[in-house]
Design an enzyme around this catalytic site. Structure first.
Site, PDB file in Angstrom:
ATOM      1  N   LYS A  76       0.862  -1.190   0.000  1.00 24.17           N
ATOM      2  CA  LYS A  76       0.000   0.000   0.000  1.00 24.17           C
ATOM      3  C   LYS A  76       0.889   1.227   0.000  1.00 24.17           C
ATOM      4  O   LYS A  76       1.712   1.417   0.904  1.00 24.17           O
ATOM      5  CB  LYS A  76      -0.880   0.026   1.251  1.00 24.17           C
ATOM      6  CG  LYS A  76      -2.128  -0.798   1.144  1.00 24.17           C
ATOM      7  CD  LYS A  76      -3.049  -0.460   2.306  1.00 24.17           C
ATOM      8  CE  LYS A  76      -4.296  -1.294   2.311  1.00 24.17           C
ATOM      9  NZ  LYS A  76      -5.166  -0.974   3.464  1.00 24.17           N
ATOM     10  N   ARG A 109      -7.694  -8.761   5.015  1.00 24.55           N
ATOM     11  CA  ARG A 109      -6.663  -7.749   5.247  1.00 24.55           C
ATOM     12  C   ARG A 109      -7.149  -6.634   6.176  1.00 24.55           C
ATOM     13  O   ARG A 109      -6.346  -5.980   6.840  1.00 24.55           O
ATOM     14  CB  ARG A 109      -6.162  -7.170   3.910  1.00 24.55           C
ATOM     15  CG  ARG A 109      -4.975  -6.244   4.092  1.00 24.55           C
ATOM     16  CD  ARG A 109      -4.285  -5.870   2.804  1.00 24.55           C
ATOM     17  NE  ARG A 109      -3.219  -4.914   3.108  1.00 24.55           N
ATOM     18  CZ  ARG A 109      -2.208  -4.631   2.316  1.00 24.55           C
ATOM     19  NH1 ARG A 109      -2.092  -5.209   1.154  1.00 24.55           N
ATOM     20  NH2 ARG A 109      -1.296  -3.753   2.691  1.00 24.55           N
ATOM     21  N   HIS A 124      -7.486   6.509  14.210  1.00 22.30           N
ATOM     22  CA  HIS A 124      -7.481   7.555  13.175  1.00 22.30           C
ATOM     23  C   HIS A 124      -8.295   8.766  13.624  1.00 22.30           C
ATOM     24  O   HIS A 124      -7.920   9.909  13.348  1.00 22.30           O
ATOM     25  CB  HIS A 124      -8.044   7.018  11.859  1.00 22.30           C
ATOM     26  CG  HIS A 124      -7.041   6.236  11.065  1.00 22.30           C
ATOM     27  ND1 HIS A 124      -7.396   5.284  10.140  1.00 22.30           N
ATOM     28  CD2 HIS A 124      -5.683   6.276  11.051  1.00 22.30           C
ATOM     29  CE1 HIS A 124      -6.305   4.765   9.595  1.00 22.30           C
ATOM     30  NE2 HIS A 124      -5.250   5.354  10.131  1.00 22.30           N
ATOM     31  N   GLU A 184       2.357  -1.029  16.595  1.00 25.98           N
ATOM     32  CA  GLU A 184       2.034  -1.881  15.437  1.00 25.98           C
ATOM     33  C   GLU A 184       2.601  -3.296  15.628  1.00 25.98           C
ATOM     34  O   GLU A 184       2.034  -4.267  15.117  1.00 25.98           O
ATOM     35  CB  GLU A 184       2.564  -1.269  14.133  1.00 25.98           C
ATOM     36  CG  GLU A 184       2.033   0.138  13.814  1.00 25.98           C
ATOM     37  CD  GLU A 184       0.616   0.177  13.217  1.00 25.98           C
ATOM     38  OE1 GLU A 184      -0.089  -0.838  13.241  1.00 25.98           O
ATOM     39  OE2 GLU A 184       0.240   1.267  12.732  1.00 25.98           O
ATOM     40  N   GLU A 226      -7.240  -6.293  -0.039  1.00 27.84           N
ATOM     41  CA  GLU A 226      -8.212  -5.978   1.009  1.00 27.84           C
ATOM     42  C   GLU A 226      -9.654  -6.185   0.567  1.00 27.84           C
ATOM     43  O   GLU A 226     -10.489  -5.281   0.630  1.00 27.84           O
ATOM     44  CB  GLU A 226      -8.001  -4.548   1.545  1.00 27.84           C
ATOM     45  CG  GLU A 226      -8.678  -4.364   2.896  1.00 27.84           C
ATOM     46  CD  GLU A 226      -8.180  -3.143   3.653  1.00 27.84           C
ATOM     47  OE1 GLU A 226      -6.966  -2.897   3.682  1.00 27.84           O
ATOM     48  OE2 GLU A 226      -9.025  -2.457   4.234  1.00 27.84           O
ATOM     49  N   ASN A 234      -6.426  -3.305  10.453  1.00 22.00           N
ATOM     50  CA  ASN A 234      -6.885  -2.003  10.943  1.00 22.00           C
ATOM     51  C   ASN A 234      -7.316  -2.058  12.401  1.00 22.00           C
ATOM     52  O   ASN A 234      -7.966  -1.135  12.892  1.00 22.00           O
ATOM     53  CB  ASN A 234      -8.052  -1.505  10.078  1.00 22.00           C
ATOM     54  CG  ASN A 234      -7.620  -1.312   8.641  1.00 22.00           C
ATOM     55  OD1 ASN A 234      -6.566  -0.748   8.385  1.00 22.00           O
ATOM     56  ND2 ASN A 234      -8.413  -1.815   7.710  1.00 22.00           N
TER      57      ASN A 234
HETATM   58  P1  NAD Z   1       8.140   8.979   9.415  1.00 26.04           P
HETATM   59  O1  NAD Z   1       8.544   8.342   8.168  1.00 26.04           O
HETATM   60  O2  NAD Z   1       7.718  10.401   9.352  1.00 26.04           O
HETATM   61  O3  NAD Z   1       9.308   8.850  10.495  1.00 26.04           O
HETATM   62  C1  NAD Z   1       9.161   9.435  11.776  1.00 26.04           C
HETATM   63  C2  NAD Z   1      10.278  10.440  12.057  1.00 26.04           C
HETATM   64  O4  NAD Z   1      11.485   9.738  12.324  1.00 26.04           O
HETATM   65  C3  NAD Z   1      10.598  11.396  10.904  1.00 26.04           C
HETATM   66  O5  NAD Z   1      10.941  12.646  11.440  1.00 26.04           O
HETATM   67  C4  NAD Z   1      11.835  10.756  10.267  1.00 26.04           C
HETATM   68  O6  NAD Z   1      12.650  11.705   9.616  1.00 26.04           O
HETATM   69  C5  NAD Z   1      12.528  10.194  11.465  1.00 26.04           C
HETATM   70  N1  NAD Z   1      13.372   9.026  11.242  1.00 26.04           N
HETATM   71  C6  NAD Z   1      13.072   7.950  10.479  1.00 26.04           C
HETATM   72  N2  NAD Z   1      14.007   7.006  10.631  1.00 26.04           N
HETATM   73  C7  NAD Z   1      14.939   7.506  11.483  1.00 26.04           C
HETATM   74  C8  NAD Z   1      16.128   6.977  12.044  1.00 26.04           C
HETATM   75  N3  NAD Z   1      16.520   5.730  11.821  1.00 26.04           N
HETATM   76  N4  NAD Z   1      16.837   7.786  12.870  1.00 26.04           N
HETATM   77  C9  NAD Z   1      16.400   9.039  13.164  1.00 26.04           C
HETATM   78  N5  NAD Z   1      15.268   9.567  12.689  1.00 26.04           N
HETATM   79  C10 NAD Z   1      14.538   8.800  11.865  1.00 26.04           C
HETATM   80  O7  NAD Z   1       6.912   8.190  10.107  1.00 26.04           O
HETATM   81  P2  NAD Z   1       6.616   6.676  10.459  1.00 26.04           P
HETATM   82  O8  NAD Z   1       6.078   6.692  11.843  1.00 26.04           O
HETATM   83  O9  NAD Z   1       7.743   5.753  10.139  1.00 26.04           O
HETATM   84  O10 NAD Z   1       5.436   6.329   9.435  1.00 26.04           O
HETATM   85  C11 NAD Z   1       4.191   6.980   9.495  1.00 26.04           C
HETATM   86  C12 NAD Z   1       3.568   6.947   8.113  1.00 26.04           C
HETATM   87  O11 NAD Z   1       3.410   5.577   7.714  1.00 26.04           O
HETATM   88  C13 NAD Z   1       2.190   7.578   8.050  1.00 26.04           C
HETATM   89  O12 NAD Z   1       2.129   8.458   6.952  1.00 26.04           O
HETATM   90  C14 NAD Z   1       1.247   6.396   7.839  1.00 26.04           C
HETATM   91  O13 NAD Z   1       0.120   6.746   7.077  1.00 26.04           O
HETATM   92  C15 NAD Z   1       2.140   5.439   7.084  1.00 26.04           C
HETATM   93  N6  NAD Z   1       1.746   4.028   7.184  1.00 26.04           N
HETATM   94  C16 NAD Z   1       1.604   3.324   6.020  1.00 26.04           C
HETATM   95  C17 NAD Z   1       1.237   1.995   6.059  1.00 26.04           C
HETATM   96  C18 NAD Z   1       1.147   1.218   4.786  1.00 26.04           C
HETATM   97  O14 NAD Z   1       0.716   0.053   4.811  1.00 26.04           O
HETATM   98  N7  NAD Z   1       1.536   1.772   3.682  1.00 26.04           N
HETATM   99  C19 NAD Z   1       1.027   1.348   7.288  1.00 26.04           C
HETATM  100  C20 NAD Z   1       1.185   2.090   8.466  1.00 26.04           C
HETATM  101  C21 NAD Z   1       1.545   3.429   8.398  1.00 26.04           C
HETATM  102 ZN    ZN Z   2      -1.113   1.792  11.577  1.00 26.90          ZN
END
Ligand code: NAD
Ligand code: ZN
Length: 363
Positions: A144, A242, A253, A186, A238, A246
């Site tokens: 996704k 799948r 959300h 998660e 989904e 959620n």
């Molecule tokens: P993100 O990618 O924004 O990372 C969080 C923060 O950590 C950012 O500031 C980033 O720069 C920093 N960062 C990342 N890796 C780092 C590292 N190793 N060292 C230091 N800093 C680091 O956010 P996230 O929490 O990883 O992901 C959230 C996003 O994921 C949301 O947009 C959500 O919608 C999406 N998501 C997608 C799916 C999917 O199936 N596609 C599932 C769950 C969430």
């Molecule tokens: Zn999630």
């Protein structure tokens, strides 16, 4: 190194998890049958690029690949059409053609954004996920991808499976504590929906996990990815199963949106899972899950209650508008037990309001 396979009708892909894996990237890529003539574009945000950009680029460069790196500002706001436009321009200028591939180096924001670019660039080119947040063990698997619209999260997107996922666990050392904690939500979710023995293991080893002990973290990521891989293999697009992924997200959300993202995704999902466990007990889909749910989430310092000026009605309205809700009815993933869930449509608003009341300021 541990390797999990995502089995899909069109072929599937491996997820490699372990320490020091970026040095092996040329071998992994070679195993895909990609030779050095395939131009590679690494995409990373402004936090991750200075930390790990070179660690990814250098071994590929030395192996003879034509590899470039582009960056964008870190943060959820970059999951937008304007960033997509800028990155597209960078790819065209760098001469990335249909033979090229994208490497998404970062958290879920980078994976979703760069993955969507890969899905749409020249009608789709392959991409590789290089997750660097604990949360991204979830988002990097399953295909996704997408960006947000000002009127809603993930409103433009696609299913575009990566060709490979490489999770170098060394990157977690620099991840801010709050992001680590959020990511555990998660991991716990994967256990609670599908694997009771994994839930027990997480609870038994929460001390080592909270300390980011590398062996335990790799195990937790691998088991979490295994759940995701199993679910996605059974229902890639989904149509049914799948949706269990959620769990905790209907309420989560709503809390994320109403707090204007003051709650991190995992924090909101944690409260949502506690809510789902209470709801499950009230609607008798499960017994004795609420206490356990709170215990396991609290072991990872995740919130199990909330406070805020929003009314139950406002929150319920947001839940009705959830992308997963059909025709405005309230749909929840509810526990059947630990490691098993069920999808429940047409949940009554009164019961949801009761649960929200109990979630306020501690249960
Ligand atoms: P993100 O990618 O924004 O990372 C969080 C923060 O950590 C950012 O500031 C980033 O720069 C920093 N960062 C990342 N890796 C780092 C590292 N190793 N060292 C230091 N800093 C680091 O956010 P996230 O929490 O990883 O992901 C959230 C996003 O994921 C949301 O947009 C959500 O919608 C999406 N998501 C997608 C799916 C999917 O199936 N596609 C599932 C769950 C969430
Ligand atoms: Zn999630």
């Amino acid at each position: 190194m541990r390797t999990i396979y995502v089995q899909l009708p069109q072929g599937g892909y491996p997820i490699h998890i372990g320490s020091g894996l970026y040095s092996q990237l040329p071998n992994f890529i070679h195993d895909l049958g990609w030779d050095e003539h395939r131009p590679l574009m690494v995409i990373a945000d402004s936090h991750v690029a200075p930390l790990y950009g070179e660690k990814v680029v250098q071994p590929l460069d030395e192996a003879g690949y034509q590899v470039s790196l582009v960056t964008f500002p870190a943060g959820e706001h970059s999951k937008s059409s304007s960033t997509l436009e800028k990155l597209t321009e960078e790819c065209i200028r760098a001469g990335l053609d249909r033979n090229g591939a994208i490497l998404a180096l970062g958290g879920g924001v980078t994976g979703d954004l760069a993955g969507f670019l890969a899905a749409s660039y020249m009608r789709g080119i392959p991409f590789i996920q290089l997750p660097t947040t604990l949360l991204a063990h979830d988002s990097s698997v399953g295909g996704k991808v997408g960006i947000n619209h000002s009127l809603g999260k993930n409103m433009l997107g696609a299913f575009h499976q990566p060709s490979l996922v490489v999770f170098d666990t060394d990157t977690l050392i620099t991840l801010p504590r709050r992001e680590v904690v959020s990511g555990f939500a998660e991991v716990v979710k994967h256990a609670l929906i599908y694997d009771d023995s994994f839930a027990k293991w997480l609870l038994d080893h929460h001390v080592q996990l909270n300390d980011l002990h590398s062996e335990y973290i790799a195990e937790a990521i691998a088991r979490g990815c295994q759940v995701k891989a199993d679910v996605v293999a059974l229902d890639e697009r989904e149509h049914g199963l799948r949706a269990i992924l959620n769990y905790g997200h209907t309420m989560g959300h709503a809390l994320e949106a109403i707090s204007d993202y003051t709650y991190a995704h995992g924090e909101a999902v944690s409260i949502g899972m506690v809510g789902a466990s209470l709801l499950g007990e009230k609607l008798r889909t499960a017994r004795n899950v609420h206490h356990y749910t709170k215990e396991i989430l609290a072991a990872f310092s995740l919130p199990t209650s909330f406070s805020g000026p929003w009314s139950n009605k406002q929150l319920v309205e947001l839940m009705r508008r959830d992308k997963k809700a059909l025709g405005g009815s309230l749909t929840f993933v509810l526990p059947k037990g630990i490691g098993e869930v069920v999808i429940q449509h047409d949940v009554q608003e009164e019961v949801v309001s009761e649960v929200l009341q109990e979630l306020r300021g501690g249960v």
